[in-house]
Scaffold this active site. Sequence first.
Site, short mmCIF file in Angstrom:
data_model
loop_
_atom_site.label_atom_id
_atom_site.label_comp_id
_atom_site.label_asym_id
_atom_site.label_seq_id
_atom_site.Cartn_x
_atom_site.Cartn_y
_atom_site.Cartn_z
N GLU A 40 0.85 -1.20 0.00
CA GLU A 40 0.00 0.00 0.00
C GLU A 40 0.87 1.23 0.00
O GLU A 40 1.30 1.71 1.05
CB GLU A 40 -0.93 -0.02 1.21
CG GLU A 40 -1.96 1.11 1.21
CD GLU A 40 -3.01 0.95 0.11
OE1 GLU A 40 -2.93 1.73 -0.85
OE2 GLU A 40 -3.87 0.07 0.22
N GLU A 43 0.06 7.10 1.28
CA GLU A 43 0.33 7.32 2.70
C GLU A 43 -0.83 8.01 3.42
O GLU A 43 -1.65 8.68 2.81
CB GLU A 43 1.58 8.21 2.87
CG GLU A 43 2.84 7.67 2.23
CD GLU A 43 3.11 8.26 0.87
OE1 GLU A 43 4.26 8.18 0.40
OE2 GLU A 43 2.15 8.81 0.26
N SER A 102 7.99 5.43 5.60
CA SER A 102 7.86 6.86 5.27
C SER A 102 8.62 7.78 6.23
O SER A 102 9.77 7.50 6.56
CB SER A 102 6.40 7.27 5.10
OG SER A 102 5.81 6.51 4.05
N CYS A 116 3.03 4.78 5.34
CA CYS A 116 2.39 4.01 4.28
C CYS A 116 2.10 2.60 4.77
O CYS A 116 2.20 2.29 5.95
CB CYS A 116 3.27 4.00 3.04
SG CYS A 116 4.90 3.24 3.31
N SER A 393 12.94 5.50 -0.04
CA SER A 393 12.44 6.62 0.77
C SER A 393 13.54 7.66 0.92
O SER A 393 14.73 7.31 1.02
CB SER A 393 12.01 6.15 2.17
OG SER A 393 10.83 5.39 2.12
N HIS A 413 8.69 8.95 -1.52
CA HIS A 413 8.54 7.53 -1.20
C HIS A 413 8.05 6.80 -2.45
O HIS A 413 7.16 7.28 -3.14
CB HIS A 413 7.57 7.34 -0.04
CG HIS A 413 8.00 8.06 1.19
ND1 HIS A 413 8.99 7.60 2.02
CD2 HIS A 413 7.62 9.26 1.71
CE1 HIS A 413 9.20 8.46 3.00
NE2 HIS A 413 8.38 9.48 2.84
#
Length: 522
Positions: A40, A43, A102, A116, A393, A413
Amino acid sequence: MVSTGIPSNCTTYSSSFSGTPLLTINHEATIDLDSTNSFEGPEKLLEVWFSAGPHSLPEASAPEGLKMVPSEVWKDMLDLVNCKVLSIVESKDVDAYLLSESSMFVFPHKLILKTCGTTTLLSGLPKILEIAALVAKFPHSLAAAAHGQATAAAPYRVFYSRKNFLFPDRQRGPHRSWRNEVNSLDKLFVGGSAYMIGKMNGEHWYLYLTEPNTMLTPPATPDRDQPIKVLHLPESKLTAKGCSMDDEGPDETLELLMTDLEPENAKQFYLEHASAVAEGRFFQQAYKARMDAQKHLGSINDMEENGKSEHLEMDTLAGRLCDDSVDVFSNTSADNSPFASDEELTFPQELTTEGHALGTVVTDSSGLSAVYPSAKYPDARIDAYLFTPCGFSANGVIPSPNTRGSTHYFTVHVTPEPHCSYASFETNVPESQTGRETADVIQQVVGIFKPGRFSVTLFEAKDPIDDDGGLAKRKGSKLEAITGYRRVDRIVHDLEGYELVFKYYERYDWEGGAPRLGEVEF
């Protein structure tokens, strides 16, 4: 600046520039990180303000506000969110935490937390309020049982936002739906407002915000041992979000949320690709340095025969790129690296595994280091990390070129896997400081990732003296023309103290079909 509360398993690197950021790496947290399950990408983003600005902290608070909170205390809060601290960049105005999921930015007066994956960001919010009260000494009250903490500081303003999830059924805690998230926030604050911006059956963005001088809900009983003090400031000196125009400049935040990345562009965020790039540069630079040495000093073998060997050690190359004694996030320039040796070169292991060294390589090779170039921002620092087998990141700390200005940030990210590719770019570096149009920054960032589609949110505080709805007029039309993309959606919101422009774009040659909604219930 001296770091406080740094755990023993961390290493601190001082900057070579006086007064510029310093880096702390948590080596323990970086062991065996794997981005395979970071499915996923979109964020959750939380901003909590405890005063109008860094120079208007309440009299009772600590002089440095939230920045005086030790990193160990923040780590306890992040345990509730389910993420770890990888490294910290500290500066006079802001501390930037690079997280396993993140980023977090800590200013004297506010905290920005962006996570995230399946992190439970809102589960950490009551703890943030407690830390602000007990450690940073912001005015506070006894909290209601619903807060989950005994004590809570009443924030000045709260902002929570996110894009629609791709896989909402995999979220945990209060993040299983927007309705649940709003309910969680409403239990904490009085008068919050929730919005869905964009098409219900297309790409959309959620926003929750409170009014200035937010009240906790239900109203808490004042702590008799710690009476609440209210600092009254002249309205003419503040923007609606409270940031002093004289000290901070305009408060504006640009966020790009990009999906369906071009596969060739996404490759650069894979470890295997980044290591190959690093290896090519390593031997190319070493060869060039050797040729330069032979040109200026003559044959190295002849020098050895004459007993005058002054060869440059090969270890210098590895040390410059990835040794524990070097600032791995310095401005990613190879111009000052002495690459030469009369011995066989050995490619450093650190450039074959995940970590900060390859993160620095990707920052440079992808072009991200050029968004706010060192030529204009000589004291800027980028802290980057590349994951296994892919994922990236980075936090950028950008001191103003003007010594009277404040320090800003950007964060990037990337989740490059084809089935869920996503990248985000966020910054609060004001347009007036860069000397560039916001559309130019968007064009540069989009060119790095080449997404099939992306959305832009531009959030800017109104000028209380010249409140004429100028954001849409000044910037809205210029954002129409992003080369290679057509603008599909455009929404302008006039919020309490803010103007918000939301736009959604699709690439002209992209044939990926309808957006993946993920969430269909609210």
